[in-house]
Design a protein around this motif. Sequence first.
Motif, PDB file in Angstrom:
ATOM      1  N   SER A 217       0.822  -1.206   0.000  1.00  0.00           N
ATOM      2  CA  SER A 217       0.000   0.000   0.000  1.00  0.00           C
ATOM      3  C   SER A 217       0.859   1.261   0.000  1.00  0.00           C
ATOM      4  CB  SER A 217      -0.907   0.018   1.238  1.00  0.00           C
ATOM      5  OG  SER A 217      -1.558   1.263   1.360  1.00  0.00           O
ATOM      6  N   GLN A 218       0.597   2.143  -0.944  1.00  0.00           N
ATOM      7  CA  GLN A 218       1.322   3.402  -0.990  1.00  0.00           C
ATOM      8  C   GLN A 218       0.968   4.274   0.209  1.00  0.00           C
ATOM      9  OE1 GLN A 218       3.824   4.023  -2.978  1.00  0.00           O
ATOM     10  NE2 GLN A 218       4.160   5.993  -1.944  1.00  0.00           N
ATOM     11  N   LYS A 219      -0.214   4.075   0.776  1.00  0.00           N
ATOM     12  CA  LYS A 219      -0.618   4.849   1.951  1.00  0.00           C
ATOM     13  C   LYS A 219       0.208   4.509   3.184  1.00  0.00           C
ATOM     14  CE  LYS A 219      -5.436   5.535   0.521  1.00  0.00           C
ATOM     15  NZ  LYS A 219      -6.866   5.298   0.875  1.00  0.00           N
ATOM     16  N   CYS A 220       0.896   3.370   3.133  1.00  0.00           N
ATOM     17  CA  CYS A 220       1.730   2.963   4.266  1.00  0.00           C
ATOM     18  C   CYS A 220       3.187   3.371   4.096  1.00  0.00           C
ATOM     19  CB  CYS A 220       1.646   1.444   4.464  1.00  0.00           C
ATOM     20  SG  CYS A 220       0.037   0.859   5.051  1.00  0.00           S
ATOM     21  N   ALA A 221       3.515   4.028   2.998  1.00  0.00           N
ATOM     22  CA  ALA A 221       4.909   4.398   2.738  1.00  0.00           C
ATOM     23  C   ALA A 221       5.396   5.435   3.737  1.00  0.00           C
ATOM     24  CB  ALA A 221       5.051   4.930   1.315  1.00  0.00           C
ATOM     25  N   ASN A 222       6.584   5.190   4.274  1.00  0.00           N
ATOM     26  CA  ASN A 222       7.292   6.131   5.135  1.00  0.00           C
ATOM     27  C   ASN A 222       6.491   6.509   6.378  1.00  0.00           C
ATOM     28  OD1 ASN A 222       9.325   6.156   3.095  1.00  0.00           O
ATOM     29  ND2 ASN A 222       8.043   7.595   1.944  1.00  0.00           N
ATOM     30  N   ASN A 226       1.221   0.345  14.270  1.00  0.00           N
ATOM     31  CA  ASN A 226       1.024  -0.753  15.214  1.00  0.00           C
ATOM     32  C   ASN A 226       0.247  -1.869  14.530  1.00  0.00           C
ATOM     33  OD1 ASN A 226       2.158   0.691  17.350  1.00  0.00           O
ATOM     34  ND2 ASN A 226       0.172   1.522  18.008  1.00  0.00           N
ATOM     35  N   ILE A 227       0.670  -3.114  14.730  1.00  0.00           N
ATOM     36  CA  ILE A 227      -0.134  -4.266  14.317  1.00  0.00           C
ATOM     37  C   ILE A 227      -0.927  -4.720  15.535  1.00  0.00           C
ATOM     38  CG2 ILE A 227      -0.117  -6.627  13.448  1.00  0.00           C
ATOM     39  CD1 ILE A 227       2.371  -5.991  11.887  1.00  0.00           C
ATOM     40  N   GLY A 228      -2.239  -4.732  15.415  1.00  0.00           N
ATOM     41  CA  GLY A 228      -3.105  -4.985  16.557  1.00  0.00           C
ATOM     42  C   GLY A 228      -3.329  -6.462  16.848  1.00  0.00           C
ATOM     43  N   GLY A 229      -4.291  -6.713  17.693  1.00  0.00           N
ATOM     44  CA  GLY A 229      -4.606  -8.078  18.095  1.00  0.00           C
ATOM     45  C   GLY A 229      -5.588  -8.063  19.248  1.00  0.00           C
ATOM     46  N   GLU A 230      -5.437  -9.023  20.172  1.00  0.00           N
ATOM     47  CA  GLU A 230      -6.293  -9.113  21.350  1.00  0.00           C
ATOM     48  C   GLU A 230      -5.500  -8.687  22.580  1.00  0.00           C
ATOM     49  OE1 GLU A 230      -8.974 -12.832  21.232  1.00  0.00           O
ATOM     50  OE2 GLU A 230      -7.060 -13.432  20.349  1.00  0.00           O
ATOM     51  N   VAL A 267      -0.691  -1.877  25.437  1.00  0.00           N
ATOM     52  CA  VAL A 267      -1.869  -2.231  24.643  1.00  0.00           C
ATOM     53  C   VAL A 267      -1.885  -1.345  23.411  1.00  0.00           C
ATOM     54  CG1 VAL A 267      -4.386  -2.354  24.597  1.00  0.00           C
ATOM     55  CG2 VAL A 267      -3.152  -2.946  26.694  1.00  0.00           C
ATOM     56  N   PHE A 268      -1.826  -1.990  22.246  1.00  0.00           N
ATOM     57  CA  PHE A 268      -1.711  -1.257  20.980  1.00  0.00           C
ATOM     58  C   PHE A 268      -3.052  -0.751  20.481  1.00  0.00           C
ATOM     59  CE2 PHE A 268       2.390  -3.165  18.921  1.00  0.00           C
ATOM     60  CZ  PHE A 268       3.125  -2.713  20.003  1.00  0.00           C
ATOM     61  N   ASN A 269      -3.056   0.483  20.003  1.00  0.00           N
ATOM     62  CA  ASN A 269      -4.151   1.002  19.189  1.00  0.00           C
ATOM     63  C   ASN A 269      -3.708   0.865  17.731  1.00  0.00           C
ATOM     64  OD1 ASN A 269      -5.713   2.821  17.547  1.00  0.00           O
ATOM     65  ND2 ASN A 269      -6.405   3.850  19.403  1.00  0.00           N
ATOM     66  N   SER A 275      -7.334   1.172   9.229  1.00  0.00           N
ATOM     67  CA  SER A 275      -8.115   2.037   8.340  1.00  0.00           C
ATOM     68  C   SER A 275      -7.580   2.022   6.906  1.00  0.00           C
ATOM     69  CB  SER A 275      -8.098   3.480   8.867  1.00  0.00           C
ATOM     70  OG  SER A 275      -6.792   4.047   8.763  1.00  0.00           O
ATOM     71  N   ILE A 276      -6.395   1.422   6.716  1.00  0.00           N
ATOM     72  CA  ILE A 276      -5.770   1.419   5.384  1.00  0.00           C
ATOM     73  C   ILE A 276      -5.849   0.062   4.710  1.00  0.00           C
ATOM     74  CG2 ILE A 276      -3.569   1.682   4.149  1.00  0.00           C
ATOM     75  CD1 ILE A 276      -2.790   3.795   6.221  1.00  0.00           C
ATOM     76  N   ILE A 277      -5.473  -0.998   5.427  1.00  0.00           N
ATOM     77  CA  ILE A 277      -5.420  -2.318   4.798  1.00  0.00           C
ATOM     78  C   ILE A 277      -6.742  -3.043   4.971  1.00  0.00           C
ATOM     79  CG2 ILE A 277      -2.931  -2.452   5.150  1.00  0.00           C
ATOM     80  CD1 ILE A 277      -3.442  -4.486   7.375  1.00  0.00           C
TER      81      ILE A 277
END
Length: 292
Positions: A217-222, A226-230, A267-269, A275-277
């Motif tokens: 995704s170009q929106k994720c460039a630079n 955070n990679i979320g979860g439980e 705890v990750f947000n 919102s992108i992937i």
Amino acid sequence: MQEITIIGANSYLARNLIYFLRDKNLYLYGHREKHADGLANYKPVNLFDSLSSIKAINMKVDAIFLFSGKTGTSFENPCEFLDINEKILLNILNEYRAQKSNARIIFPSTRLIYSNNNNALESDTGELKSVYAVNKFACEKYLNIYNRVFGVNYTIFRICLPYGSFIPGASSYGTIDFMLNRARSGENIILYGDGSVRRTLTYIQDICCSMIEGAESQKCANEIFNIGGENYSLLEIAKLIAAKYGVKVEFVPYPEIAAKIESGDTVFNSDKLDSIINYKSTMKFRDWLNNI
């Protein structure tokens, strides 16, 4: 994204990522003589040798996943953290420039950037309590600097507690594996303090697929994500594992050094990445544990 270089190809994250990228044209590199899974498209390289060996790495690709590194919170041999984490990254960045690469560098970072945070956003930075935490934060800054000065493309993914593996023998050597290994051996699970500190748990498939979609995704460039979860407390995790294997949870006081470097709740947000992937997790920790 068809041509991909993976540096540190023998690591837990790399070996699992390769599973999901097996239909791509992969170039694999690491310090061992052979790949842990016997893959033929692997070359050993000396990542400290910026004058010759590192030049063998193909950086004229679509993406470069960088998994080489030293993890942990030990204060023994602190210069190893500098050499293996920071110096190797700088060697790779300079070779990237020399090859005039346009690849996106995908860099995994750590929960230890945060401390005592129940809603950690990418813009937050806590107290860095170990040499390793400072290393990873410095590496994030190097990527940002090389982007601004030389146009190096990157995406940083911060990961909390990974679990699971699609590759036999590939272990994260982290919190979940530590608890599982003790319980499977019939030993009680040991927790410091009361086990109330909370963490974000992320299934390995969710980590790999999130990094792949983010890399495309170009929106994720630079940017940093955070990679979320439980979200669980360490005590909740320990109780679930202990119940499965018929062992107990034991509480011990924090050793002096461990108490001083404990990062507290993490705890990750993950709203920014989510919102992108398009990737959506289908795994729950309880379900995974019940089926292993």
